[in-house]
Design a protein around this motif. Structure first.
Motif, mmCIF file in Angstrom:
data_model
loop_
_atom_site.group_PDB
_atom_site.id
_atom_site.type_symbol
_atom_site.label_atom_id
_atom_site.label_comp_id
_atom_site.label_asym_id
_atom_site.label_seq_id
_atom_site.Cartn_x
_atom_site.Cartn_y
_atom_site.Cartn_z
ATOM 1 N N GLU A 224 0.712 -1.115 -0.090
ATOM 2 C CA GLU A 224 0.027 -0.023 0.023
ATOM 3 C C GLU A 224 0.849 1.163 0.065
ATOM 4 O O GLU A 224 1.975 1.285 0.535
ATOM 5 C CB GLU A 224 -0.883 0.157 1.326
ATOM 6 N N ARG B 233 1.658 5.226 1.199
ATOM 7 C CA ARG B 233 1.622 5.734 2.575
ATOM 8 C C ARG B 233 0.256 6.559 2.732
ATOM 9 O O ARG B 233 -0.159 7.199 1.911
ATOM 10 C CB ARG B 233 2.611 7.034 2.812
ATOM 11 N N GLY B 234 -0.536 6.311 3.873
ATOM 12 C CA GLY B 234 -1.581 6.996 4.155
ATOM 13 C C GLY B 234 -1.487 8.443 4.525
ATOM 14 O O GLY B 234 -0.631 8.906 3.849
ATOM 15 N N LEU C 128 -8.590 11.671 0.170
ATOM 16 C CA LEU C 128 -7.103 10.884 0.463
ATOM 17 C C LEU C 128 -7.417 9.922 -0.749
ATOM 18 O O LEU C 128 -8.573 9.166 -0.613
ATOM 19 C CB LEU C 128 -6.944 10.366 1.814
ATOM 20 N N LEU D 288 -5.606 6.127 -1.851
ATOM 21 C CA LEU D 288 -4.668 5.097 -1.399
ATOM 22 C C LEU D 288 -4.526 4.552 -2.479
ATOM 23 O O LEU D 288 -5.379 4.213 -3.400
ATOM 24 C CB LEU D 288 -5.329 4.040 -0.051
ATOM 25 N N TRP E 176 -10.321 -3.715 -0.401
ATOM 26 C CA TRP E 176 -9.849 -3.022 0.901
ATOM 27 C C TRP E 176 -10.789 -3.105 2.084
ATOM 28 O O TRP E 176 -11.876 -3.070 1.929
ATOM 29 C CB TRP E 176 -10.157 -1.284 0.418
ATOM 30 N N ARG F 83 -10.341 -2.279 6.466
ATOM 31 C CA ARG F 83 -9.907 -1.353 7.450
ATOM 32 C C ARG F 83 -9.994 -1.839 8.875
ATOM 33 O O ARG F 83 -10.853 -2.848 9.179
ATOM 34 C CB ARG F 83 -10.179 0.062 7.400
ATOM 35 N N THR G 153 -11.014 6.939 10.663
ATOM 36 C CA THR G 153 -9.875 6.933 10.953
ATOM 37 C C THR G 153 -9.408 5.099 11.277
ATOM 38 O O THR G 153 -10.025 4.576 12.149
ATOM 39 C CB THR G 153 -9.345 7.431 12.447
ATOM 40 N N TYR H 246 -5.788 0.807 6.802
ATOM 41 C CA TYR H 246 -6.293 0.295 5.628
ATOM 42 C C TYR H 246 -5.331 -0.882 4.878
ATOM 43 O O TYR H 246 -4.158 -0.509 4.773
ATOM 44 C CB TYR H 246 -6.709 1.579 4.720
ATOM 45 N N THR I 145 -1.697 0.565 6.114
ATOM 46 C CA THR I 145 -1.237 1.840 5.922
ATOM 47 C C THR I 145 -2.286 2.472 6.931
ATOM 48 O O THR I 145 -3.539 2.434 6.881
ATOM 49 C CB THR I 145 -1.292 2.507 4.663
ATOM 50 N N GLN I 146 -1.743 3.621 7.766
ATOM 51 C CA GLN I 146 -2.608 4.246 8.560
ATOM 52 C C GLN I 146 -3.072 5.707 8.106
ATOM 53 O O GLN I 146 -2.787 6.272 7.312
ATOM 54 C CB GLN I 146 -1.857 4.841 9.705
ATOM 55 N N VAL I 147 -4.550 5.631 8.404
ATOM 56 C CA VAL I 147 -5.157 6.820 7.701
ATOM 57 C C VAL I 147 -5.732 7.431 9.132
ATOM 58 O O VAL I 147 -6.764 6.768 9.764
ATOM 59 C CB VAL I 147 -6.336 6.533 7.126
#
Length: 125
Positions: free
Chosen positions: A6, A8-9, A18, A20, A36, A38, A91, A94, A119-121
């Motif tokens: 992935e 980067r978030g 955003l 991805l 996808w 999360r 948040t 993902y 990846t962090q969102v």
């Protein structure tokens, strides 16, 4: 096996957008459904969206419909998740996934045999 990575978030304000991306290597990419998911802290992994190999079929979780769009580019071995109108409750970490199992279906984790690292969102209020 398909290896997935992935992009980067990031950190975005509520109401923002955003995108991805997830790139794959390994077996024939177009043979696989891509999804996808999360996972927020303390919660189970949650389905977000999925797309068939030819892009003719897409699935979305009800809470993401109209806000998120999944797409893929088989020539680039990539899948994308465009996220608009983001909310703090979006948040999470993902994950992209590739699969074509005979179990569950594209909305369920068991359908997918290969996963990215996540990846962090983070959506701030």
């Amino acid at each position: 096996q398909v290896q997935l990575v992935e992009s980067r978030g990031g950190l975005v304000q509520a109401g923002g957008s955003l995108r991805l991306s997830c790139t794959a290597s390994g077996r024939t990419f177009s043979n696989y459904f891509l999804g996808w998911f999360r996972q927020a802290p303390g919660k189970e992994r949650e389905f977000v969206a999925a797309i068939s190999g030819s892009s003719s079929i897409t699935y979305y979780a009800d809470s993401m419909k109209g806000r998120f769009t999944i797409s893929r580019d088989n020539a680039k071995n990539a899948v994308y998740l465009q996220m608009n109108s983001l909310k703090p409750e979006d948040t999470a970490v993902y994950y992209c996934a590739a699969g074509n199992a005979k179990l569950g279906g594209p909305r369920t984790p068991v359908f997918y045999g290969d996963w990215g690292q996540g990846t962090q969102v983070t959506v701030s209020s």
